[in-house]
Motif scaffolding. Structure first.
Motif, short mmCIF file in Angstrom:
data_model
loop_
_atom_site.label_atom_id
_atom_site.label_comp_id
_atom_site.label_asym_id
_atom_site.label_seq_id
_atom_site.Cartn_x
_atom_site.Cartn_y
_atom_site.Cartn_z
N GLY A 95 11.30 -6.47 -12.32
CA GLY A 95 11.10 -5.08 -12.70
C GLY A 95 11.62 -4.13 -11.64
O GLY A 95 12.27 -3.13 -11.95
N GLY A 96 11.33 -4.43 -10.38
CA GLY A 96 11.80 -3.57 -9.31
C GLY A 96 13.31 -3.49 -9.25
O GLY A 96 13.88 -2.41 -9.08
N LEU A 97 13.97 -4.64 -9.41
CA LEU A 97 15.44 -4.65 -9.37
C LEU A 97 16.02 -3.85 -10.52
O LEU A 97 16.94 -3.06 -10.34
CB LEU A 97 15.95 -6.09 -9.45
N VAL B 240 0.83 -1.20 0.00
CA VAL B 240 0.00 0.00 0.00
C VAL B 240 0.87 1.25 0.00
O VAL B 240 0.53 2.27 -0.61
CB VAL B 240 -0.95 -0.02 1.21
N LEU B 241 2.02 1.16 0.68
CA LEU B 241 2.88 2.33 0.82
C LEU B 241 3.48 2.76 -0.52
O LEU B 241 3.60 3.96 -0.80
CB LEU B 241 4.00 2.01 1.81
N ALA B 242 3.84 1.79 -1.36
CA ALA B 242 4.62 2.09 -2.57
C ALA B 242 3.96 3.14 -3.47
O ALA B 242 4.60 4.14 -3.81
CB ALA B 242 4.90 0.81 -3.33
N PRO B 243 2.67 2.98 -3.87
CA PRO B 243 2.09 4.01 -4.74
C PRO B 243 1.93 5.35 -4.04
O PRO B 243 2.02 6.40 -4.67
CB PRO B 243 0.74 3.44 -5.15
N ALA B 244 1.72 5.32 -2.69
CA ALA B 244 1.61 6.58 -1.97
C ALA B 244 2.93 7.34 -2.01
O ALA B 244 2.96 8.56 -2.17
CB ALA B 244 1.19 6.32 -0.53
N TYR C 194 -0.55 -4.73 -9.32
CA TYR C 194 -1.37 -3.59 -8.88
C TYR C 194 -2.58 -3.44 -9.78
O TYR C 194 -2.54 -3.70 -10.97
CB TYR C 194 -0.53 -2.30 -8.92
N SER C 195 -3.69 -3.01 -9.16
CA SER C 195 -4.91 -2.78 -9.94
C SER C 195 -5.65 -1.60 -9.35
O SER C 195 -5.29 -1.09 -8.28
CB SER C 195 -5.78 -4.03 -9.90
N LEU D 289 9.95 -0.96 -3.41
CA LEU D 289 8.94 -1.50 -2.49
C LEU D 289 7.84 -2.21 -3.26
O LEU D 289 7.43 -3.32 -2.90
CB LEU D 289 8.33 -0.36 -1.66
N ALA D 290 7.38 -1.60 -4.35
CA ALA D 290 6.31 -2.21 -5.13
C ALA D 290 6.77 -3.54 -5.70
O ALA D 290 6.07 -4.56 -5.61
CB ALA D 290 5.88 -1.28 -6.26
#
Lengths: 134, 316
Positions: free
Chosen positions: B137-139, B76-80, B221-222, B124-125
């Protein structure tokens, strides 16, 4: 014109609060407005339509750690350059020579890691002979 | 007695930026369609402008799904984080002389700090999704953004040497006689490339390369959280365009028209360049991206800084 540090930074603090409020509002509203549907298949990780194999807590290439280390080294070097930039016009020649020495030392290290192959992400396959097709 | 003036400016800035970010989704689709010889969204309202409203209503009413296999807090934190940090960066962007939330004496450092905080959201995402594509993708995003951040700061230092200040207002005022794009052309090109990589826009969208990683770090994510990554990306594009305008193209300075209009025109021009890049360039391989950044652009940024220093010493 703001004079004290408090007057300068108060709007920034205000913007921090408002930016966080905007972000939480976006998440909060979608939490309240969206409907909830439970579904067993929906609750599996997406792996292009096939049933997932294991989870994603895997080991990954050490190259990513190396990049993190290089980033710390070179970003600190960049941070050393920031104060130099502002005092440069006052110190003139002295600052320039000092920085030249600093940058040359950095570049020595840079070419060392380059020659060590830290910056090469794919192995060079040009020396591998591919057998010609009969 | 609390001074309400900063609050008004913050409200105005956030209103403009958030609306522009929403509108950019429409602008991007229409412009890409124009360049690719198709129509793009043209059904909802005049010129398809209602598409923006329709899309946001749809995103808000979609299910707020948090995967049971994910790390929920980080998920939840990542997009915020991406929305909050990119909005925060606008605190030091002056839209005209005096029209700025906080005219900090370390304005450029603040911008660099905020744009580097964006790395956290992506990592984080990617990690919290507990999905293999997301992790890769994150890496990738982390390695790419860290690598390009190093010379992003260095490429800006040429401008700071010339202006002698980190304060963005001072830098713009120093360009009254000549835009810094002329003496700092190399710095401009380097910063532009770093900016595209930092916002993970095509051609540097390897973190979400859809043909290999589905959607990369935001695969799981959606709904609105997915939308927030998009909004964050567009705010990033506006931010980099605004920085290019302020640091290299004289910011709000210009004849006849009022200052904020000039700032808007120049910023919109760079936003369109961002979209054109997406329509024009193919995506590089990841090893090409990394070796290009480290072996070519980083030494160039250092050399550019030294040459700028030498010219300032010589008094040119």
């Amino acid at each position: 014109m703001p004079t004290s540090a408090g007057q300068t930074w108060f709007p920034v603090a205000l913007q921090i609060v408002i930016a966080m409020a905007v972000a939480s509002a976006m998440i909060g509203f979608s939490y309240l407005l969206g409907k909830k549907v439970k579904n067993k298949v929906k609750d599996t990780p997406y792996e292009s339509g096939v049933p997932p194999v294991g989870d994603a807590r895997h080991r990954f290439s050490v190259k990513f750690y190396l990049v993190a280390m290089l980033f710390i080294l070179f970003d600190i070097e960049a941070i050393f350059l920031y104060p130099w930039v502002v005092v440069f016009k006052e110190l003139r020649m002295f600052a320039f020579v000092e920085m030249l020495v600093f940058v040359i030392l950095i570049l020595c290290g840079f070419f060392y890691i380059w020659k060590k192959g830290v910056l090469d992400w794919s192995e060079d396959r040009s020396d591998v002979k591919v057998a010609p097709r009969p | 007695m609390i001074n309400l003036y900063p609050l008004l400016i913050i409200a105005a800035v956030l209103f403009v930026v958030l609306n522009l970010a929403g509108g950019l989704i429409w602008v991007e689709r229409r412009l890409l369609a124009l360049w690719q010889d198709r129509y793009g969204p043209n059904r909802v309202g005049p010129f398809g402008l209602g598409q923006v409203v329709a899309d946001s209503v749809k995103l808000f009413t979609k299910e707020d799904w948090i995967p049971p296999f994910a790390d929920k807090a980080a998920f939840v934190l990542a997009p915020a984080v991406v929305v909050a940090t990119s909005l925060l960066a606008f605190a030091v962007i002056p839209f005209a002389a005096g029209f700025v939330v906080a005219d900090l004496s370390i304005g450029i450092l603040f911008l660099l700090a905020m744009s580097s905080l964006g790395v956290y959201s992506v990592v984080l995402a990617g990690w919290s999704s507990n999905n293999k594509y997301a992790l890769l993708g994150g890496l990738r995003a982390a390695a790419q953004m860290l690598s390009y951040e190093v010379f992003m700061g260095l490429s800006l230092m040429g401008v700071v040497v010339l202006a002698g200040s980190f304060r963005i207002t001072d830098i713009v005022n120093a360009q009254r006689h000549m835009w810094y794009v002329i003496p700092q052309f190399a710095g401009f090109v380097l910063f532009f490339i770093a900016g595209v990589a930092e916002t993970r826009r095509l051609p540097f969208d390897l973190a979400e390369a859809e043909s290999e990683l589905i959607a990369g770090f935001h695969s799981e994510y959606s709904g609105m959280k997915f939308g927030m990554f998009f909004v964050g990306e567009y705010i990033g594009v506006i931010l980099i365009s605004a920085m290019l305008t302020l640091l290299y193209f004289g910011g709000w300075l210009g004849p006849v028209l009022p200052a904020p209009v000039w700032f808007g025109i120049k910023t919109l021009f760079f936003i369109c360049v961002f979209i054109l890049l997406r329509g024009a360039l193919p995506r590089p391989r990841f090893d090409q991206l990394m070796s290009w950044g480290w072996k070519v652009l980083l030494p160039l940024a250092l050399v550019n800084l030294l040459i700028t220093g030498a010219f300032v010493l010589a008094g040119v």
